[in-house]
Design an enzyme around this catalytic site. Structure first.
Site, PDB file in Angstrom:
ATOM      1  CG  ASP A  23      -1.816   1.213   1.296  1.00 23.81           C
ATOM      2  OD1 ASP A  23      -2.622   1.377   0.369  1.00 23.81           O
ATOM      3  OD2 ASP A  23      -1.688   1.997   2.256  1.00 23.81           O
ATOM      4  CG  HIS A  52       3.508   6.566  -4.544  1.00 19.08           C
ATOM      5  ND1 HIS A  52       2.389   5.773  -4.441  1.00 19.08           N
ATOM      6  CD2 HIS A  52       3.130   7.801  -4.157  1.00 19.08           C
ATOM      7  CE1 HIS A  52       1.379   6.508  -4.013  1.00 19.08           C
ATOM      8  NE2 HIS A  52       1.794   7.740  -3.828  1.00 19.08           N
ATOM      9  CG  ASP A  76      -7.871   2.643  -5.058  1.00 17.60           C
ATOM     10  OD1 ASP A  76      -8.006   2.110  -6.181  1.00 17.60           O
ATOM     11  OD2 ASP A  76      -6.769   2.818  -4.517  1.00 17.60           O
TER      12      ASP A  76
END
Length: 1477
Positions: A526, A529, A630
């Site tokens: 999760d 980045h 999402d």
């Protein structure tokens, strides 16, 4: 069975060179152990003291990212160094190299090792059920939010329903104990599973994953959340150092106080008379005005930016009058601005980051010292104070500007965020501003620790943020500038640089990660980045110790492929999540499917020839989701009907695929992962059709179907996915529905060439009613999957094609799925076409191979009486060879880049003419070359096997057949050459193949006028046939390298004796013309001839026997010209030994003759004087002089041809006098025959001069040259030494060199730096003082050595003209009609001799093996251009010459015999010097 080998070549500096156009190196799953073989080219720049360090652990040793194992590089000049590493486990690995770098020539050896960059590769994880492998491309993943699955005792039924849809992996959002927000991603306790669902804790998790795997054949994936924890996590109260607070991150002080002020302002809105319910932008503007006054103004935020003027000023004044303050003189004449800059540069303190108020300051004593230097000694205190304030104010000005910029950004960010949250239609419309719903997102979670309130920074994300910058660190002002879109339920974790910075956090997250890895087969990282790379590496290493086959996926939002590459390589991410619902148009969806769908159908990416495969780079593997948890659903972004075609298109892709639970069920909108409390339902939506799609995806993935063709037409997308080895596949027609507009578009008939097809499914998704909300369950829009009339599928046997016609009713939201198979492309065909070639070529000899592999257009037409030439490919042009190399040259590029759009591929798709050409050409030759017949039969059978394949596959199969035959022929050629060259590196083998390329049988010429034998071409295509093919000088410069080194001793002898038979005037011919009309105008050819006989004797077993070979003479001894069919011709014989003596005797007497048939009929460019040949020995020096200003009797033989420029008949380089290479060759010959005489082999010991006036012993002649050579040729570095040499100072252009000529017709030409001195150094090194020689070599190396060839003239010379354009007919005397052929262009053959000289003299100064290795590295460095050239050139050879700095010369012969030969000579010298076997 030997393990599979994956070969990864490394560059000269150790960088990987995979094939393909991708950017990542991902190796396959090690279901069986295989070998990764690093190939390091010969003595590359990393070989001295070189070590390859790789962190793949040997045996069963546990992986440690920072534990690298040493693999010594063992340099070999002729072969590549192989380092084999066994790959038995998945993971993320790296390697680097250490080595002593190569310094510049003559510099001391480097003693400090260099370290290369670190390079990364990943090894994919292994999945299986009941030992049956499940490749990554076969994964079908269902994402679920665990809290919506309901009680754990109901999960089994729900897992069964997921499996019934064909999924084989379930991705769970985090199953841990959730925080107060109830978001799965806000974890309260990482080490405990959700107690509401898993009453028995880990026991339930064990039961879950075992049940999934054993009963449902479902793999498990979970999210791991490393960047934050729930804001109410209990352990944070005990370990607040795990977060970013003012204590752990004092640079956040201003941001924290601003956040406090915003919260206080939010609570005070009503008392301030400001609206708490925002209805309009005007309401918001009132709020913003209040923020300016009651927040920014009240907080006095600028104090965090600027210097405290009052405090600092008083300290400066005090220091000014302190006796301890020393004067610091400021530079004179500084402007006020410059003075302020000077003060700031020298006195600024704590400007490095934000912190407490007035953190930034100036050092008072240092500031006072500068003031003392600019103010009078008796200045009063007020003047000092005023001056200090003035300077501080100026310095503060920039700091106030910084504050103003940040304040403006703060207001902008607050305005936009509040507007989105409370006013925008696409926002959440948060309603009234209250204590629970404050005006702005809170950036800090306040906790109590030891009676103290600590604010911990909340996590979030930033638009277009740099993922390599921690936005909570001192390197960012994101929290202060309110750039973070914060998650108020998540506290951002502060890991620091290592576990020592936050021990509890690192240990806690390690335990959490290991717990997840213990039970789950895969991780989704999760917020990847934003994960610090070193943290991700550490935690994934911990996870892989628990589960080596861990599958890691992530969604990266870096916005940069380079940044993606960094994360993927460092973390070992196996798949990046991509999403079809991100496509904003049908065209974009088609692009995404194409990108993730696999290789194009008919790709040329496979290796069928051996167990060795080159490592191929690729794009990052995708986990292609139709929709993620999402993002918005089709019903929101497109239409609900598009759910089906979108899902089908994803399922057809050759990658991992997935879907969020609710997509198949047609849920109407994106679900709120935080606040949603309803439970899943499964009974609506795509139903069984999703199982069909997932089953197709899994089966095609298991079978390795990697090829796909995607076509977009309007609202239709068609996809054909094919198993390239079995010929079986699936064809999908998807009619998308991006909007509710009515589409009457019809798709025309679809044609599948050579393919059978059967319709398996034809369905559409129909919306049955409007969505009805349920308060307790998640339900979908009522839809129905309806059966549609299948398409009409018709096979036309006459055209060998299938036609697919859709029914009239095929509405948007429909798909049809068709099974396809190609009978002519079954696996047995693949196996057959690549078999048997080795046996088929076993009977071929090297002359047969010249026919099979090569033959330029001139040779081909010569052999067919002009009928047949090379093959011409439309829109590409003629191939360079008629043989297999002609096709393979473009194919090598096509295969490396999979360039199916290449004109050759397009041509093959259009017809089978190329197959006919290859087969029929060889059949025509098989009469004269009967050994070829077996290969013709092999081509017949293989081509017949592929003639029925669909046209789109023909390029692939044709390439397979040709590559198989080509590799077999190359291997056969290498096998036939004497000497074990099979282990040599490809570059050396490619040079050896030039021997096969240049020697062959042609109809129009031979070595004898009445006997057809093979003969050597000087170059191709310019010198391919008839009288232009065979040149004496070229043959004997080339013969050692192209015939003796490869062990073609019989052909070497054949050429020596044939040219010997044509001896006339004491010379061998320049142009042989099969002995019919030989021309004698090259005074150097005979010396190359004698040098070759010497080499033959030295290198060929029993080579001395050649001296006693009888030679039938073409001309009588009195040099009378007779035709080749005259009875006198070849009527008497002499031994080769006597012929050598004749050459020496004739030169001792002097040669003076006029060429036979002189005039325009012989040479239309030459002036009459040029036909006069004069050669004589100067008995003062022993040197041979010859030529005149009107002819050019050495290899630099370009005659002026332009009447317009006036250079016709004016040689570009007459080189009369004593040419240095001839002097060297003469000395070499005399040394040789003196040795033979001492051994009793050569019966003669002397010659007589002209008229028999003097008898000169060979020993004396040799000694005479030895005594005079350096005196005549060397140009000393120091002019003071000129008196020791023959020097005319007025002619000297460069010193420390050897003259090119001695006593030429134009004295300045003597002193020109040209590459010919290297010939003398190579053949007669004893003539040279080693110190002077190495100095001259260094000068030439720096001035005239190019990437491929040696410049034929010093660039500093006024006559230097480095661009050869033979067609230019300008008025420029020096260049018109290419007169500058040897006046600067860079000739490749000279490099061979230069490097041979370099080798000899550099080794003389080396004492140790390490030093000698450095010599080889220096040579290797200078051959980089040649390695690239022979790889890139379609001619598979080394060009005759290049223009300046290696630029392509279009008038050069693209492959020249001596260019390759002299490099093979160099390799032989190295072999001899290092006693290499």
């Amino acid at each position: 069975m030997a393990p599979q080998i994956y070969r990864l070549p490394l560059s000269d500096v150790g960088a990987p060179i995979p094939v393909g156009s991708g950017t990542f190196i991902s190796l396959p799953c090690p279901y069986e152990t295989y070998i990764l073989r690093f190939e390091i080219s010969s003595v590359s720049l990393v070989s001295r003291g070189g070590t390859l360090w790789c962190n793949v652990p040997p045996g069963n040793i546990e992986f440690d990212r920072e534990k690298f194992y040493a693999h010594k590089i063992c340099p070999e000049f002729h072969a590549s160094c192989h380092i084999d590493i066994t790959i038995s486990k998945p993971g993320a690995f790296a390697f680097y190299l250490t080595y002593f770098p190569v310094n510049t020539f003559l510099a001391p050896l480097s003693t400090t090792k260099s370290v290369s960059a670190r390079y990364h590769f990943t090894v994919a994880p292994r999945f299986s059920f009941d030992t049956e492998p499940l490749p990554l491309d076969a994964l079908s993943i269902q994402s679920v939010v665990s809290k919506w699955l309901g009680p754990f005792d109901t999960w089994d039924d729900k897992l069964r329903k997921i499996k019934s849809k064909g999924y084989n992996m379930v991705h769970f959002t985090p199953l841990q104990y959730r925080g107060e927000s109830n978001s799965p991603y806000s974890i309260y306790d990482q080490l405990a599973f959700d107690p509401e669902i898993f009453k028995n804790g880990e026991e339930d998790i064990i039961k879950l994953v075992d049940n999934m795997h054993n009963n449902h054949r479902l793999l498990s994936m979970t999210d791991v959340v490393w960047n934050h924890t729930a804001n109410n996590s209990t352990w944070l109260r005990d370990h607040p150092e795990a977060g970013y607070s003012v204590k752990t991150a004092p640079h956040l002080q201003a941001a924290y106080e601003l956040d406090d002020a915003l919260l206080a302002f939010s609570r005070s809105l009503r008392s301030l008379g400001l609206p708490t319910n925002l209805a309009t932008v005007d309401d918001l503007l009132q709020i913003m005005d209040g923020i300016k006054i009651h927040v920014l103004g009240a907080v006095r935020l600028w104090e965090f930016y600027v210097i405290d003027v009052k405090s600092v000023t008083e300290k400066v004044v005090e220091a000014f009058y302190s006796p301890d303050t020393r004067v610091t003189p400021a530079p004179d004449d500084l402007s006020f601005d410059d003075l302020c800059t000077y003060v700031k540069d020298r006195t600024a303190r704590r400007f490095n980051r934000l912190g407490e108020r007035f953190r930034k300051t100036l050092d008072p004593p240092a500031f006072a010292g500068i003031l003392k230097s600019i103010l009078p000694m008796d200045v009063d205190e007020e003047r000092v104070r005023a001056e200090a304030i003035k300077i501080i104010d100026e310095i503060n000005l920039a700091l106030y500007r910084e504050y103003d910029d940040d304040a403006g950004e703060i207001l902008e960010q607050l305005y936009n965020r509040i507007k989105y949250i409370r006013l925008d239609d696409n926002g959440p419309k948060a309603g009234e501003i209250t204590a629970r719903s404050p005006l702005a997102d809170t950036y800090f979670t306040r906790i109590q620790h030891n009676g103290e309130t600590i604010g911990l920074a909340n996590n979030g994300w930033i638009w277009n943020g740099n993922p390599m910058v921690d936005f909570a660190s001192a390197n960012s002002k994101a929290y202060l500038r309110r750039e973070v879109i914060a998650w108020g339920d998540c506290v951002k974790m502060r890991y620091g640089r290592s576990p020592e910075d936050s021990p509890y956090l690192w240990d806690h997250m390690r335990k959490y990660t290991e717990l997840c890895a213990k039970y789950f087969r895969a991780f989704r990282i999760d917020n990847c980045h934003s994960t610090p790379l070193h943290v991700g590496e550490y935690l994934l290493d911990c996870a892989r110790k628990v589960r080596p086959d861990l599958y890691v996926v992530a969604e990266l939002f870096t916005g940069s492929e380079d940044m993606d590459k960094l994360f993927v390589e460092r973390l070992g991410i196996n798949s990046l999540i991509r999403e079809a619902m991100q496509a904003w148009s049908v065209s974009e969806l088609s692009r995404l499917v194409h990108r993730h769908g696999g290789y194009p159908v008919g790709s040329l990416t496979e290796s069928h020839l051996s167990t060795d495969q080159l490592v191929r780079s690729s794009q990052v593997h995708a986990l292609f989701m139709d929709c993620t948890h999402d993002n918005e659903t089709p019903a929101q972004k497109r239409t609900v009907e598009d759910t089906l075609p979108n899902a089908a298109l994803v399922a057809m892709c050759a990658c991992a695929t997935g879907s969020v639970l609710g997509y198949d069920e047609c849920y109407p909108h994106l679900l709120d992962i935080v606040n949603e409390k309803r439970l899943y339902t499964f009974d609506n939506g795509l139903g069984q059709i999703k199982k069909v799609l997932n089953d197709v995806h899994e089966n095609t993935g298991k079978l390795g179907a990697e090829e796909m063709h995607v076509h977009h037409e309007g609202n239709y997308i068609t996809v054909h996915r094919v198993n390239q080895r079995r010929g079986k596949g699936w064809f999908l027609i998807a009619h998308t529905k991006f909007d509710d507009g009515h589409s009457d578009q019809k798709l025309g008939p679809v044609i599948l060439q050579g393919t059978f097809a059967k319709s398996m499914l034809s369905s559409g998704l129909v919306k049955k009613a409007e969505y009805k909300n349920s308060d307790t369950f998640l339900t979908g829009i009522p839809v129905e999957v309806v059966d549609l009339q299948p398409p009409t599928v018709t096979f036309d046997s006459t055209r060998n094609q299938t036609e697919i016609v859709l029914p009239d009713h095929f509405p948007p939201g429909s798909i049809t799925l068709i099974r396809t198979w190609i009978p002519s492309a079954e696996e047995s065909v693949d196996d057959f076409v690549v078999s048997g070639a080795v046996d088929a070529v076993q009977g071929l000899d090297l002359i047969d191979l010249n026919v099979v592999l090569f033959r330029c257009d001139g040779e081909e037409r010569d052999s067919s009486n002009g009928r047949d030439g090379v093959y011409v490919v439309p829109n590409f042009g003629p191939l360079v060879y008629a043989g297999l190399q002609g096709f393979m040259s473009p194919f090598m590029t096509i295969i490396a880049t999979n360039d199916l759009a290449h004109p050759l591929c397009e041509h093959l798709r259009q017809g089978q003419w190329a197959l006919d050409y290859v087969r029929n050409r060889l059949d025509k030759y098989s009469g004269k070359f009967p050994n070829i017949q077996l290969l013709v039969a092999w081509f017949d059978s293989r081509f017949n096997a592929i003639r029925k394949v669909p046209s789109f596959l023909l390029p692939r199969y044709f390439a397979m057949v040709l590559q198989t035959a080509y590799e077999a022929c190359r291997a056969r050629a290498i096998e036939l050459l004497r000497g074990d060259f099979s282990a040599s590196h490809l570059y050396f083998q490619s040079l050896l193949m030039c021997s096969v390329q240049m020697v062959g049988l042609v109809n129009s010429t031979s070595l004898y006028p009445a006997k057809q034998v093979q003969c050597m071409a000087a170059g191709l295509p310019h010198f391919s046939h008839d009288f232009m093919r065979c040149w004496g000088r070229d043959v004997f410069i080339s013969l050692r390298g192209l015939l003796i080194v490869p062990g073609r001793f019989d052909e070497a002898k054949l050429h020596i004796l044939a040219f010997a038979s044509t001896l006339k005037h004491g010379m061998i011919p320049n142009l042989l013309d099969a002995g019919r009309r030989p021309r004698y105008n090259s005074r150097d050819s005979v010396w190359w001839f004698l040098q070759t006989i010497q080499e033959y004797m030295n290198l060929v077993p029993d080579g001395g026997m050649i001296l006693h070979e009888p030679v039938k003479r073409r001309f009588p001894l009195d040099d009378t010209y007779v035709e080749h069919d005259d009875p006198i011709a070849y009527s008497y014989s002499t031994s080769l030994l006597d012929l050598i003596q004749e050459i020496l005797q004739r030169h001792a007497e002097g040669l003076h003759f006029r060429e036979h048939n002189a005039g325009v009929q012989l040479d239309m460019q030459m002036k009459d004087e040029g036909f006069n040949i004069d050669v004589a020995v100067d008995w003062e020096t022993g040197l041979i002089f010859g030529g005149n200003q009107w002819n050019c009797g050495t290899w630099m033989d370009k005659m002026g041809e332009s009447e317009r420029a006036g250079n016709k008949g004016h040689p570009g380089t007459p080189r009369d006098g004593a040419a240095i290479e001839i002097s060297g060759l003469l000395k070499s010959t005399l040394r040789w025959i003196n040795k033979l005489h001492e051994q009793g082999i050569y019966p003669y010991d002397s010659v007589t001069t002209a008229g028999g006036t003097k008898n000169v012993k060979f020993k004396d002649w040799e000694a005479l040259i030895q005594a005079n050579f350096e005196r005549c040729y060397y140009v000393p570095l120091d002019p003071a030494n000129d008196n020791q040499f023959v020097i005319n100072k007025a002619c000297v252009n460069r010193r420390g060199i050897y003259k090119d000529l001695f006593r030429s017709g134009k004295e300045y030409e003597d002193y020109e730096l040209r590459p010919n001195f290297a010939v003398a150094m190579t053949v007669a090194p004893e003539l040279f003082d080693p110190e002077k020689a190495i100095g001259a070599i260094a000068i030439a190396d720096a001035t005239i050595r190019g990437p491929i060839g040696m410049a034929t003239l010093d660039p500093s010379d006024l006559n230097y003209r480095p661009y050869y354009i033979n067609s230019e007919d300008s008025t420029d005397f020096k260049t018109a009609k290419g007169r500058n052929y040897h006046q600067g262009p860079e000739w490749a053959w000279c490099t061979g001799y230069f490097l041979r000289a370099f080798l000899y003299f550099d080794l003389l100064r080396k004492a140790t093996d390490i030093e000698r290795l450095e010599t080889l590295q220096q040579i290797h460095l200078r051959l980089q251009g040649h390695r690239r050239w022979i790889d890139d050139s379609p001619w598979a050879g080394i060009a005759e010459l290049t223009n300046k700095n290696g630029e392509l010369c279009n008038d050069s012969s693209p492959t020249q015999a001596w260019s390759a030969a002299t490099l093979l000579d160099l390799y032989k010298d190295i072999q001899l010097a290092f006693s290499l076997d």
